[in-house]
Scaffold this motif. Structure first.
Motif, PDB file in Angstrom:
ATOM      1  N   PHE A  57       0.856  -1.224   0.164  1.00 15.70           N
ATOM      2  CA  PHE A  57       0.017  -0.088   0.021  1.00 15.70           C
ATOM      3  C   PHE A  57       0.929   1.355  -0.091  1.00 15.70           C
ATOM      4  O   PHE A  57       1.733   1.510   0.992  1.00 15.70           O
ATOM      5  CB  PHE A  57      -0.871   0.140   1.226  1.00 15.70           C
ATOM      6  N   GLY A  58       0.761   2.077  -0.953  1.00 13.52           N
ATOM      7  CA  GLY A  58       1.526   3.163  -1.278  1.00 13.52           C
ATOM      8  C   GLY A  58       3.077   3.044  -1.247  1.00 13.52           C
ATOM      9  O   GLY A  58       4.003   3.834  -1.029  1.00 13.52           O
ATOM     10  N   ARG A  59       3.518   1.668  -1.547  1.00 13.28           N
ATOM     11  CA  ARG A  59       4.947   1.178  -1.570  1.00 13.28           C
ATOM     12  C   ARG A  59       5.650   1.687  -0.129  1.00 13.28           C
ATOM     13  O   ARG A  59       6.784   1.872  -0.365  1.00 13.28           O
ATOM     14  CB  ARG A  59       5.518   1.947  -2.603  1.00 13.28           C
ATOM     15  N   ASP A  60       4.778   1.458   0.771  1.00 13.65           N
ATOM     16  CA  ASP A  60       5.649   1.726   2.311  1.00 13.65           C
ATOM     17  C   ASP A  60       5.091   0.604   3.083  1.00 13.65           C
ATOM     18  O   ASP A  60       4.020   0.066   3.160  1.00 13.65           O
ATOM     19  CB  ASP A  60       4.889   3.038   2.536  1.00 13.65           C
ATOM     20  N   PRO A  61       5.953   0.354   4.236  1.00 19.82           N
ATOM     21  CA  PRO A  61       7.398   0.610   4.204  1.00 19.82           C
ATOM     22  C   PRO A  61       8.381  -0.099   3.118  1.00 19.82           C
ATOM     23  O   PRO A  61       7.849  -0.731   2.218  1.00 19.82           O
ATOM     24  CB  PRO A  61       7.861  -0.005   5.457  1.00 19.82           C
ATOM     25  N   ILE A  62       9.527   0.376   3.148  1.00 18.30           N
ATOM     26  CA  ILE A  62      10.498  -0.239   2.126  1.00 18.30           C
ATOM     27  C   ILE A  62      11.634  -0.921   2.885  1.00 18.30           C
ATOM     28  O   ILE A  62      11.891  -0.595   4.105  1.00 18.30           O
ATOM     29  CB  ILE A  62      11.278   0.896   1.236  1.00 18.30           C
ATOM     30  N   ALA A  63      12.161  -2.113   2.484  1.00 19.26           N
ATOM     31  CA  ALA A  63      13.075  -3.070   3.124  1.00 19.26           C
ATOM     32  C   ALA A  63      14.454  -2.599   2.201  1.00 19.26           C
ATOM     33  O   ALA A  63      14.039  -2.626   0.973  1.00 19.26           O
ATOM     34  CB  ALA A  63      12.514  -4.261   3.082  1.00 19.26           C
ATOM     35  N   MET A  64      15.508  -2.584   2.685  1.00 20.12           N
ATOM     36  CA  MET A  64      16.676  -2.331   1.968  1.00 20.12           C
ATOM     37  C   MET A  64      17.857  -2.904   2.683  1.00 20.12           C
ATOM     38  O   MET A  64      17.704  -3.376   4.139  1.00 20.12           O
ATOM     39  CB  MET A  64      17.068  -0.971   1.991  1.00 20.12           C
ATOM     40  N   LYS A  65      19.013  -3.399   1.989  1.00 27.83           N
ATOM     41  CA  LYS A  65      20.071  -3.761   2.447  1.00 27.83           C
ATOM     42  C   LYS A  65      20.981  -2.588   2.460  1.00 27.83           C
ATOM     43  O   LYS A  65      21.199  -1.824   1.681  1.00 27.83           O
ATOM     44  CB  LYS A  65      20.683  -4.965   1.420  1.00 27.83           C
ATOM     45  N   VAL A  66      21.834  -2.547   3.683  1.00 30.71           N
ATOM     46  CA  VAL A  66      22.595  -1.372   4.128  1.00 30.71           C
ATOM     47  C   VAL A  66      23.929  -2.126   4.453  1.00 30.71           C
ATOM     48  O   VAL A  66      23.936  -2.761   5.671  1.00 30.71           O
ATOM     49  CB  VAL A  66      22.209  -0.492   5.379  1.00 30.71           C
ATOM     50  N   ASP A  67      24.843  -2.212   3.706  1.00 31.05           N
ATOM     51  CA  ASP A  67      26.030  -2.938   3.910  1.00 31.05           C
ATOM     52  C   ASP A  67      25.731  -4.235   4.033  1.00 31.05           C
ATOM     53  O   ASP A  67      25.023  -4.931   2.996  1.00 31.05           O
ATOM     54  CB  ASP A  67      27.086  -2.285   4.695  1.00 31.05           C
ATOM     55  N   ASP A  68      25.815  -4.933   5.133  1.00 24.84           N
ATOM     56  CA  ASP A  68      25.369  -6.440   5.178  1.00 24.84           C
ATOM     57  C   ASP A  68      24.202  -6.431   6.407  1.00 24.84           C
ATOM     58  O   ASP A  68      23.968  -7.682   6.769  1.00 24.84           O
ATOM     59  CB  ASP A  68      26.796  -7.050   5.929  1.00 24.84           C
ATOM     60  N   MET A  69      23.470  -5.286   6.556  1.00 24.83           N
ATOM     61  CA  MET A  69      22.268  -5.371   7.450  1.00 24.83           C
ATOM     62  C   MET A  69      20.940  -5.312   6.423  1.00 24.83           C
ATOM     63  O   MET A  69      21.092  -4.762   5.222  1.00 24.83           O
ATOM     64  CB  MET A  69      22.232  -4.406   8.477  1.00 24.83           C
ATOM     65  N   ARG A  70      19.829  -5.763   6.827  1.00 24.79           N
ATOM     66  CA  ARG A  70      18.627  -5.574   6.273  1.00 24.79           C
ATOM     67  C   ARG A  70      17.800  -4.786   7.242  1.00 24.79           C
ATOM     68  O   ARG A  70      17.628  -4.882   8.473  1.00 24.79           O
ATOM     69  CB  ARG A  70      17.802  -6.858   6.100  1.00 24.79           C
ATOM     70  N   VAL A  71      17.217  -3.535   6.657  1.00 23.58           N
ATOM     71  CA  VAL A  71      16.346  -2.587   7.638  1.00 23.58           C
ATOM     72  C   VAL A  71      15.304  -2.108   6.654  1.00 23.58           C
ATOM     73  O   VAL A  71      15.276  -2.048   5.473  1.00 23.58           O
ATOM     74  CB  VAL A  71      17.422  -1.399   7.751  1.00 23.58           C
ATOM     75  N   ALA A  72      14.244  -1.839   7.499  1.00 18.81           N
ATOM     76  CA  ALA A  72      13.124  -1.594   6.737  1.00 18.81           C
ATOM     77  C   ALA A  72      12.813   0.041   7.323  1.00 18.81           C
ATOM     78  O   ALA A  72      12.968   0.392   8.455  1.00 18.81           O
ATOM     79  CB  ALA A  72      11.834  -2.295   7.322  1.00 18.81           C
TER      80      ALA A  72
END
Length: 90
Positions: A57-72
């Motif tokens: 819904f609304g493309r939110d939230p987003i999950a991403m890889k930051v260096d070797d971590m995964r964060v939303a």
């Protein structure tokens, strides 16, 4: 050719490097607190990011890889981060 965008504008699969954390407009306490939290989570200048997933819904939230971590993050939080997209030369 490289593009610099807000992380909130990124799409799934986009990759890049963080070039700015925060808006550097510290006249509001919530902006200072958000920048501090992002830094504590590892969103530092030079960190590599990759957008992995967007919410339904609304493309939110987003999950991403930051260096070797995964964060939303929520998109309004991701708007405080500026990234330089990889230009395909990686």
């Amino acid at each position: 050719m490289t593009d610099t965008i807000k992380l909130s504008q990124a799409r799934r699969g986009d990759r890049g490097v963080i070039v700015q954390v925060g808006t550097h407009c510290h006249h509001q306490d919530h902006e200072i607190e958000l920048e501090r939290r992002l830094l504590e989570l590892g969103f530092v200048e030079g960190a590599r990011v990759e957008l992995l997933h967007e919410g339904l819904f609304g493309r939110d939230p987003i999950a991403m890889k930051v260096d070797d971590m995964r964060v939303a993050l929520r998109r309004h939080e991701a708007a405080s981060l500026t990234i330089r997209l990889d230009g395909g030369d990686a």
